[in-house]
Scaffold this motif. Structure first.
Motif, short mmCIF file in Angstrom:
data_model
loop_
_atom_site.label_atom_id
_atom_site.label_comp_id
_atom_site.label_asym_id
_atom_site.label_seq_id
_atom_site.Cartn_x
_atom_site.Cartn_y
_atom_site.Cartn_z
N ILE A 136 -80.73 92.53 -119.51
CA ILE A 136 -81.53 93.20 -120.53
C ILE A 136 -80.71 93.38 -121.81
O ILE A 136 -81.18 93.11 -122.92
CB ILE A 136 -82.03 94.57 -120.01
N ASP A 137 -79.48 93.83 -121.67
CA ASP A 137 -78.61 94.03 -122.82
C ASP A 137 -78.35 92.72 -123.55
O ASP A 137 -78.36 92.65 -124.79
CB ASP A 137 -77.29 94.66 -122.38
N GLN A 138 -78.16 91.65 -122.79
CA GLN A 138 -77.94 90.33 -123.39
C GLN A 138 -79.19 89.87 -124.15
O GLN A 138 -79.09 89.30 -125.24
CB GLN A 138 -77.57 89.32 -122.31
N ALA A 139 -80.36 90.13 -123.56
CA ALA A 139 -81.61 89.75 -124.21
C ALA A 139 -81.82 90.53 -125.51
O ALA A 139 -82.32 89.98 -126.51
CB ALA A 139 -82.79 89.98 -123.26
N LEU A 140 -81.44 91.79 -125.52
CA LEU A 140 -81.54 92.58 -126.74
C LEU A 140 -80.64 92.03 -127.84
O LEU A 140 -81.04 91.93 -129.00
CB LEU A 140 -81.17 94.04 -126.45
N THR A 141 -79.42 91.68 -127.48
CA THR A 141 -78.47 91.10 -128.44
C THR A 141 -79.02 89.81 -129.03
O THR A 141 -78.96 89.57 -130.25
CB THR A 141 -77.12 90.85 -127.78
N MET A 186 -91.46 90.60 -131.55
CA MET A 186 -90.97 89.73 -130.50
C MET A 186 -91.03 90.47 -129.17
O MET A 186 -90.60 91.63 -129.06
CB MET A 186 -89.53 89.30 -130.79
N THR A 187 -91.56 89.79 -128.14
CA THR A 187 -91.64 90.37 -126.81
C THR A 187 -90.93 89.45 -125.82
O THR A 187 -91.15 88.25 -125.81
CB THR A 187 -93.09 90.57 -126.36
N ILE A 188 -90.08 90.04 -124.99
CA ILE A 188 -89.33 89.28 -123.98
C ILE A 188 -89.63 89.89 -122.63
O ILE A 188 -89.46 91.10 -122.43
CB ILE A 188 -87.82 89.33 -124.25
N ASP A 189 -90.11 89.09 -121.69
CA ASP A 189 -90.39 89.54 -120.33
C ASP A 189 -89.30 89.06 -119.39
O ASP A 189 -88.99 87.86 -119.34
CB ASP A 189 -91.76 89.04 -119.86
N LEU A 190 -88.75 89.98 -118.64
CA LEU A 190 -87.71 89.66 -117.66
C LEU A 190 -88.17 90.15 -116.29
O LEU A 190 -88.51 91.33 -116.14
CB LEU A 190 -86.38 90.32 -118.03
N ILE A 225 -89.28 93.76 -123.14
CA ILE A 225 -88.53 94.15 -124.33
C ILE A 225 -89.36 93.82 -125.57
O ILE A 225 -89.84 92.70 -125.74
CB ILE A 225 -87.18 93.40 -124.40
N ARG A 226 -89.54 94.83 -126.43
CA ARG A 226 -90.30 94.63 -127.67
C ARG A 226 -89.40 95.02 -128.84
O ARG A 226 -88.95 96.16 -128.94
CB ARG A 226 -91.55 95.50 -127.67
N VAL A 227 -89.16 94.07 -129.70
CA VAL A 227 -88.27 94.28 -130.84
C VAL A 227 -88.96 93.82 -132.11
O VAL A 227 -89.58 92.75 -132.14
CB VAL A 227 -86.94 93.50 -130.66
N GLY A 228 -88.89 94.65 -133.16
CA GLY A 228 -89.41 94.25 -134.47
C GLY A 228 -90.91 94.16 -134.53
O GLY A 228 -91.44 93.40 -135.33
N GLU A 229 -91.61 94.93 -133.71
CA GLU A 229 -93.08 94.87 -133.73
C GLU A 229 -93.67 96.14 -134.33
O GLU A 229 -93.84 96.24 -135.53
CB GLU A 229 -93.61 94.63 -132.32
N ALA A 230 -93.95 97.13 -133.48
CA ALA A 230 -94.68 98.30 -133.95
C ALA A 230 -93.79 99.39 -134.54
O ALA A 230 -94.29 100.35 -135.11
CB ALA A 230 -95.50 98.89 -132.79
N SER A 231 -92.48 99.27 -134.39
CA SER A 231 -91.61 100.32 -134.89
C SER A 231 -90.29 99.70 -135.34
O SER A 231 -89.97 98.56 -135.00
CB SER A 231 -91.35 101.36 -133.79
N PRO A 232 -89.48 100.47 -136.12
CA PRO A 232 -88.20 99.94 -136.57
C PRO A 232 -87.13 99.93 -135.49
O PRO A 232 -86.04 99.41 -135.70
CB PRO A 232 -87.81 100.91 -137.70
N GLY A 233 -87.43 100.46 -134.34
CA GLY A 233 -86.46 100.50 -133.26
C GLY A 233 -86.73 99.43 -132.20
O GLY A 233 -87.25 98.36 -132.50
N GLU A 234 -86.35 99.76 -130.98
CA GLU A 234 -86.52 98.84 -129.85
C GLU A 234 -87.26 99.57 -128.73
O GLU A 234 -87.00 100.75 -128.48
CB GLU A 234 -85.16 98.38 -129.33
#
Length: 327
Positions: free
Chosen positions: A13-18, A1-5, A80-89
């Motif tokens: 940013i913190d809210q988008a991560l949550t 998942m990628t989110i552009d702000l 913001i990239r979550v759950g793509e190339a790595s187990p982190g953020e």
């Protein structure tokens, strides 16, 4: 998942991560550290890719800090990239205008609570990493003197400004060589009177290994120039002859010991992701690096070795490996 702000804030940013974690099934913050990458637009792709590979071993929140257009109005863009190339953020922070001069104030609210922080400069390193605003946030500060135009000058600056927690990829690259050299000299051997380390001209790893050997063996260790790639030879003059380790193909080393059969040892050159993963395994001060850095003498001229002989040896080594592996 990628989110552009665009033109955003750290709160957004913190809210988008949550929200991203919730949409991915309530993923928890299982991070072992925060990795800050101080880079530019040209180098960010390779740096983030290496960090994502290292994050498979060390799940972390990656904060890539890029400053752009210092004369523009202050603005913060985030990817913001979550759950793509790595187990982190992964969060790519692009800071425009004067905001880039206060990157630490943007980064601090995004650090994962109660975990260590590592700051990495893939390219140009600050003169004193611990006093850099983003370096001051970290327990561990990683530079790469080999990426500089004058690696020896960078080593001198790092030595002058060293603080516990500093390290350099020039030293990390030395790990396989130091392991092999230590294993070699752990065996009973004749008294060593001098040593030599040969590598390309601007190779800080060779400078560090030469200083480390000189410090540990209490004998002069010369630093000479060869055609590479990387470090090609480490030799020790003893009362019974020369003990020599050569590696002309960047993959396999040959150990020659007077009166013994030559031995072949795997000694691959490692990529950036492997170097970073090694550094993330330890977050305590590296006292051996600090001691070696203090001992290094970067003022000496590096003499050249016989390039024709080195080239011939390199060709012979490559031909031997090709014949052995059928390449």
């Amino acid at each position: 998942m990628t989110i552009d702000l665009t033109d955003t804030t750290t709160g957004a940013i913190d809210q988008a991560l949550t929200e991203a974690r919730r949409r991915l099934g309530g993923m928890t913050l299982g991070m072992v550290l925060t990795l800050i990458i101080v880079t530019d637009e040209a180098a960010q792709y390779d740096a983030i890719r290496a960090a994502n590979q290292a994050a498979r071993e060390h799940p972390c929140r990656i904060l890539a800090v890029i400053t752009r257009k210092p004369k523009a109005d202050s603005r913060l863009d985030a990817e913001i990239r979550v759950g793509e190339a790595s187990p982190g953020e992964t969060i790519v922070l692009r800071m425009y205008g004067p905001l880039g001069q206060h990157a630490d104030s943007v980064v601090a609210p995004l650090l994962v609570p109660d975990v260590p922080v590592v700051t990495w400069w893939p390219d140009e390193a600050p003169e004193i990493p611990a006093k850099h605003p983003l370096g001051a946030l970290a327990q561990r500060r990683v530079t790469d003197s080999a990426a500089a135009e004058s690696p020896r000058e960078v080593l001198a600056a790092l030595a002058a400004g060293y603080q516990p927690g500093d390290t350099d990829f020039g030293w990390t690259r030395a790990t396989p060589w130091r392991s092999l050299l230590a294993a070699t000299l752990d065996q009973p051997h004749p008294p060593i009177t001098s040593g030599e380390v040969a590598a390309e001209q601007d190779n800080p790893t060779a400078d560090l290994i030469a200083a480390w050997l000189s410090l540990r063996l209490a004998v002069p260790v010369a630093r000479t120039v060869s055609g590479g790639p990387g470090i090609t030879e480490a030799a020790f003059t003893t009362t019974d002859g020369v003990i020599k380790i050569t590696r002309y193909d960047g993959r396999t080393a040959t150990l020659a010991w007077p009166g013994r059969t030559d031995r072949r040892v795997a000694l691959h050159r490692r990529d950036t992701a492997e170097l970073l993963a090694e550094e993330l395994r330890r977050l305590d001060p590296d006292e051996v690096y600090a001691e070696t850095l203090r001992h290094i003498d970067v003022a000496d001229e590096v003499p050249a070795v016989d390039e024709d002989a080195a080239d011939q040896a390199a060709v012979a080594a490559v031909d031997e490996v090709a014949a052995e592996y059928g390449e």
